[in-house]
Design an enzyme around this catalytic site. Sequence first.
Site, mmCIF file in Angstrom:
data_model
loop_
_atom_site.group_PDB
_atom_site.id
_atom_site.type_symbol
_atom_site.label_atom_id
_atom_site.label_comp_id
_atom_site.label_asym_id
_atom_site.label_seq_id
_atom_site.Cartn_x
_atom_site.Cartn_y
_atom_site.Cartn_z
ATOM 1 N N GLN A 1 0.796 -1.222 0.000
ATOM 2 C CA GLN A 1 0.000 0.000 0.000
ATOM 3 C C GLN A 1 0.832 1.277 0.000
ATOM 4 O O GLN A 1 0.317 2.337 -0.371
ATOM 5 C CB GLN A 1 -0.958 0.000 1.195
ATOM 6 C CG GLN A 1 -2.016 -1.103 1.095
ATOM 7 C CD GLN A 1 -2.975 -1.114 2.267
ATOM 8 O OE1 GLN A 1 -2.666 -1.693 3.305
ATOM 9 N NE2 GLN A 1 -4.132 -0.492 2.134
ATOM 10 N N ASN B 1 -8.150 -6.323 14.325
ATOM 11 C CA ASN B 1 -8.496 -5.175 13.478
ATOM 12 C C ASN B 1 -9.998 -4.959 13.529
ATOM 13 O O ASN B 1 -10.769 -5.904 13.344
ATOM 14 C CB ASN B 1 -8.111 -5.430 12.006
ATOM 15 C CG ASN B 1 -6.606 -5.465 11.784
ATOM 16 O OD1 ASN B 1 -5.825 -5.199 12.704
ATOM 17 N ND2 ASN B 1 -6.214 -5.782 10.577
ATOM 18 N N ARG C 1 3.532 0.025 13.071
ATOM 19 C CA ARG C 1 3.250 -1.271 12.458
ATOM 20 C C ARG C 1 3.419 -1.158 10.950
ATOM 21 O O ARG C 1 2.752 -0.337 10.304
ATOM 22 C CB ARG C 1 1.810 -1.705 12.793
ATOM 23 C CG ARG C 1 1.426 -2.980 12.096
ATOM 24 C CD ARG C 1 0.002 -3.458 12.389
ATOM 25 N NE ARG C 1 -0.218 -4.627 11.555
ATOM 26 C CZ ARG C 1 -1.346 -4.927 10.943
ATOM 27 N NH1 ARG C 1 -2.417 -4.169 11.086
ATOM 28 N NH2 ARG C 1 -1.420 -5.989 10.171
ATOM 29 N N GLU D 1 -5.449 -2.420 14.037
ATOM 30 C CA GLU D 1 -5.994 -1.469 13.057
ATOM 31 C C GLU D 1 -7.333 -0.966 13.548
ATOM 32 O O GLU D 1 -8.136 -1.740 14.066
ATOM 33 C CB GLU D 1 -6.254 -2.119 11.681
ATOM 34 C CG GLU D 1 -5.049 -2.323 10.824
ATOM 35 C CD GLU D 1 -5.397 -2.951 9.462
ATOM 36 O OE1 GLU D 1 -6.524 -2.748 8.968
ATOM 37 O OE2 GLU D 1 -4.526 -3.645 8.925
ATOM 38 N N TRP E 1 -5.266 3.032 11.801
ATOM 39 C CA TRP E 1 -5.090 2.787 10.373
ATOM 40 C C TRP E 1 -5.644 3.997 9.641
ATOM 41 O O TRP E 1 -6.831 4.217 9.704
ATOM 42 C CB TRP E 1 -5.811 1.512 9.896
ATOM 43 C CG TRP E 1 -5.549 1.313 8.446
ATOM 44 C CD1 TRP E 1 -6.258 1.834 7.388
ATOM 45 C CD2 TRP E 1 -4.448 0.584 7.870
ATOM 46 N NE1 TRP E 1 -5.655 1.486 6.188
ATOM 47 C CE2 TRP E 1 -4.565 0.727 6.465
ATOM 48 C CE3 TRP E 1 -3.370 -0.143 8.409
ATOM 49 C CZ2 TRP E 1 -3.633 0.140 5.586
ATOM 50 C CZ3 TRP E 1 -2.463 -0.724 7.533
ATOM 51 C CH2 TRP E 1 -2.606 -0.571 6.140
ATOM 52 N N ASN F 1 -1.975 -10.860 8.299
ATOM 53 C CA ASN F 1 -2.999 -9.848 8.480
ATOM 54 C C ASN F 1 -4.318 -10.331 7.887
ATOM 55 O O ASN F 1 -4.407 -10.599 6.687
ATOM 56 C CB ASN F 1 -2.599 -8.546 7.780
ATOM 57 C CG ASN F 1 -3.658 -7.465 7.964
ATOM 58 O OD1 ASN F 1 -3.846 -6.969 9.082
ATOM 59 N ND2 ASN F 1 -4.371 -7.133 6.898
ATOM 60 N N GLU F 2 -5.325 -10.434 8.724
ATOM 61 C CA GLU F 2 -6.699 -10.721 8.294
ATOM 62 C C GLU F 2 -6.826 -11.904 7.329
ATOM 63 O O GLU F 2 -7.244 -11.743 6.184
ATOM 64 C CB GLU F 2 -7.321 -9.468 7.645
ATOM 65 C CG GLU F 2 -7.362 -8.272 8.574
ATOM 66 C CD GLU F 2 -8.125 -7.095 7.979
ATOM 67 O OE1 GLU F 2 -8.433 -7.105 6.783
ATOM 68 O OE2 GLU F 2 -8.415 -6.150 8.733
ATOM 69 N N HIS G 1 1.081 -9.193 4.599
ATOM 70 C CA HIS G 1 -0.070 -8.293 4.432
ATOM 71 C C HIS G 1 -0.464 -8.308 2.945
ATOM 72 O O HIS G 1 -0.421 -7.285 2.273
ATOM 73 C CB HIS G 1 0.244 -6.891 4.945
ATOM 74 C CG HIS G 1 -0.966 -6.070 5.307
ATOM 75 N ND1 HIS G 1 -1.123 -5.455 6.534
ATOM 76 C CD2 HIS G 1 -2.082 -5.761 4.604
ATOM 77 C CE1 HIS G 1 -2.283 -4.800 6.565
ATOM 78 N NE2 HIS G 1 -2.879 -4.962 5.400
ATOM 79 N N TYR H 1 -13.291 -2.047 12.537
ATOM 80 C CA TYR H 1 -13.700 -0.797 11.889
ATOM 81 C C TYR H 1 -15.146 -0.405 12.138
ATOM 82 O O TYR H 1 -15.459 0.768 12.289
ATOM 83 C CB TYR H 1 -13.477 -0.887 10.363
ATOM 84 C CG TYR H 1 -12.020 -0.845 9.971
ATOM 85 C CD1 TYR H 1 -11.372 0.353 9.718
ATOM 86 C CD2 TYR H 1 -11.272 -2.021 9.872
ATOM 87 C CE1 TYR H 1 -10.037 0.408 9.363
ATOM 88 C CE2 TYR H 1 -9.932 -1.993 9.519
ATOM 89 C CZ TYR H 1 -9.321 -0.778 9.272
ATOM 90 O OH TYR H 1 -7.994 -0.729 8.941
ATOM 91 N N TRP I 1 -6.240 -0.999 -1.854
ATOM 92 C CA TRP I 1 -6.602 -2.251 -2.515
ATOM 93 C C TRP I 1 -7.513 -2.011 -3.724
ATOM 94 O O TRP I 1 -7.213 -1.159 -4.542
ATOM 95 C CB TRP I 1 -7.187 -3.233 -1.481
ATOM 96 C CG TRP I 1 -6.258 -3.390 -0.298
ATOM 97 C CD1 TRP I 1 -6.486 -2.977 0.982
ATOM 98 C CD2 TRP I 1 -4.907 -3.931 -0.300
ATOM 99 N NE1 TRP I 1 -5.388 -3.246 1.770
ATOM 100 C CE2 TRP I 1 -4.417 -3.829 1.020
ATOM 101 C CE3 TRP I 1 -4.075 -4.499 -1.283
ATOM 102 C CZ2 TRP I 1 -3.138 -4.260 1.387
ATOM 103 C CZ3 TRP I 1 -2.803 -4.934 -0.919
ATOM 104 C CH2 TRP I 1 -2.356 -4.813 0.400
HETATM 105 C C1 PNW Z 1 -7.997 -3.828 6.245
HETATM 106 N N1 PNW Z 1 -14.060 -5.129 4.323
HETATM 107 O O1 PNW Z 1 -8.684 -4.467 5.227
HETATM 108 C C2 PNW Z 1 -6.551 -4.004 5.835
HETATM 109 O O2 PNW Z 1 -5.778 -4.703 6.765
HETATM 110 C C3 PNW Z 1 -5.884 -2.755 5.389
HETATM 111 O O3 PNW Z 1 -4.793 -3.069 4.561
HETATM 112 C C4 PNW Z 1 -6.900 -1.865 4.714
HETATM 113 O O4 PNW Z 1 -6.310 -0.760 4.078
HETATM 114 C C5 PNW Z 1 -7.877 -1.431 5.774
HETATM 115 O O5 PNW Z 1 -8.462 -2.545 6.427
HETATM 116 C C6 PNW Z 1 -8.989 -0.546 5.262
HETATM 117 O O6 PNW Z 1 -9.811 -1.234 4.361
HETATM 118 C C7 PNW Z 1 -10.040 -4.576 5.056
HETATM 119 O O7 PNW Z 1 -14.457 -5.065 3.139
HETATM 120 C C8 PNW Z 1 -10.514 -4.607 3.768
HETATM 121 O O8 PNW Z 1 -14.845 -5.346 5.287
HETATM 122 C C9 PNW Z 1 -11.832 -4.794 3.515
HETATM 123 C C10 PNW Z 1 -12.701 -4.935 4.583
HETATM 124 C C11 PNW Z 1 -12.240 -4.898 5.886
HETATM 125 C C12 PNW Z 1 -10.902 -4.712 6.121
#
Ligand code: PNW
Length: 441
Positions: free
Chosen positions: A27, A287, A84, A347, A391, A173-174, A129, A289, A399
């Site tokens: 990224q 992580n 990180r 994150e 983050w 990562n994830e 990642h 959100y 992405w």
């Molecule tokens: C994370 N979703 O990814 C990643 O770890 C990061 O690289 C990314 O930039 C960041 O969150 C923000 O998107 C995700 O669609 C990507 O739910 C997609 C999802 C969740 C997390």
Amino acid sequence: PLPDDEKTLYGQFPKTFKWSTASAAYQIEGSWRAHGKGLSIWDKFAHTPLRVSNSDNADIACDSYNKIDKDVEVLKRLKVSHYRFSVSWPRVLPDGTNNHINEAGLNYYHRLLDALEAANIQPQVTLYHWDLPLALQKVGGWENETIVHRFRDYADVLFSRLGSRVKFWITLNEPYIVANLGYGYGTFAPGIVGKQYIAAHNLIKAHAEAWHLYNDKYRATQGGLISITINSDWVEPRSPYKQEDVDAAKRYLQVDRCKHQKSFPLPEFTPEEIKRINGTHDYFGFNHYTTVLSFPVDLGNQGTGTTHDRTWIESGSFWLKITPFGFRKILKFIKDEYGNPPVYVTENGISERGAVDLNDIHRTHYYENYINQALKAHVLDGVDLRGYTAWSLMDNFEWAAGYSERFGLFFVNRSNPTLPRIPKNSASRYASIITCNAHLL
Ligand code: PNW
């Protein structure tokens, strides 16, 4: 009176709390073919028409490969104790195997570690990642179980070459996103459809092997922590009065929900594999959100559909709504479900899209409220929270959304060839939050 979750809690994290911000190699680094670097699945994906918004790619990204000093300068302004970042596997091992170590690539991470050390910022390093060496994808990538050994070999190189300087490792990562978006829906690299369960199976085994390698061969001399970072949204039933929505919410948080998947056979772990995988974590890397609302779909397969509440404040990403209350709830869920493990939030953040506005009040609002909910989880609910990571450090290649969604505390002006990092208002706010250990809220 305000409901409890809307009241600000005045308090502080312990002095030892780790404040961090994050990035990922693909990224931000750019230099996709510099000094012997091999290609990754994201290099290929981003160069395939119609895969990424606006045909963006990360050939240059934030040019972090050439801007170590600039990156560390902005990290210093944030006053973070930790940073990180991830290592690009094909930059270090161009064909994915340790037949050939690309010293120039490894050198970039040594120079980054030097600069961080000089700034008294501790590294938190992610091994994977998402930028798998393209050479390994040519033999099936995460679908091919030999990747378990390739990943362990790669981890061996990083532990032996960087391990004296890195005390905090994240293997993957994830993996949920890797499996589902990369090998299930195919909206992320490598763009494969319907192979999410075999990919997930091998991701879990690869993680476990890297953990065991560290545990057996490096822990005694290097003394760091190593674990995996997983992601989850919080979930509420779409209607709290409908039992089927409540059941769907329960399924959403269950790790074994794919057991209900009846359409095709699932790979299963043998008892030996289960034994080998169990306990391969030194902390709970997390992580987070947003929150979703659940309802049942495809009942034969016990599916769970998700939606959002239309009153939730939006972001630049369709899947991300501002729901701070869910952060406290899921941290409490982790405590109760997994026996109160030490948790590092690796994150948490929010995006915007469209016109640039350095006065990013939505982000300041997001961090203030989410961090206060994390503080409540710690102080009121007794969650063993050890660190928090925003983050992202700066706007970067998001992405499949390319540069259209911006998560940074720093704006990167892409119309200026020097790609300057310019603080958004949230950057100074985050620095104040760190300085006061969250008390100021
Ligand atoms: C994370 N979703 O990814 C990643 O770890 C990061 O690289 C990314 O930039 C960041 O969150 C923000 O998107 C995700 O669609 C990507 O739910 C997609 C999802 C969740 C997390």
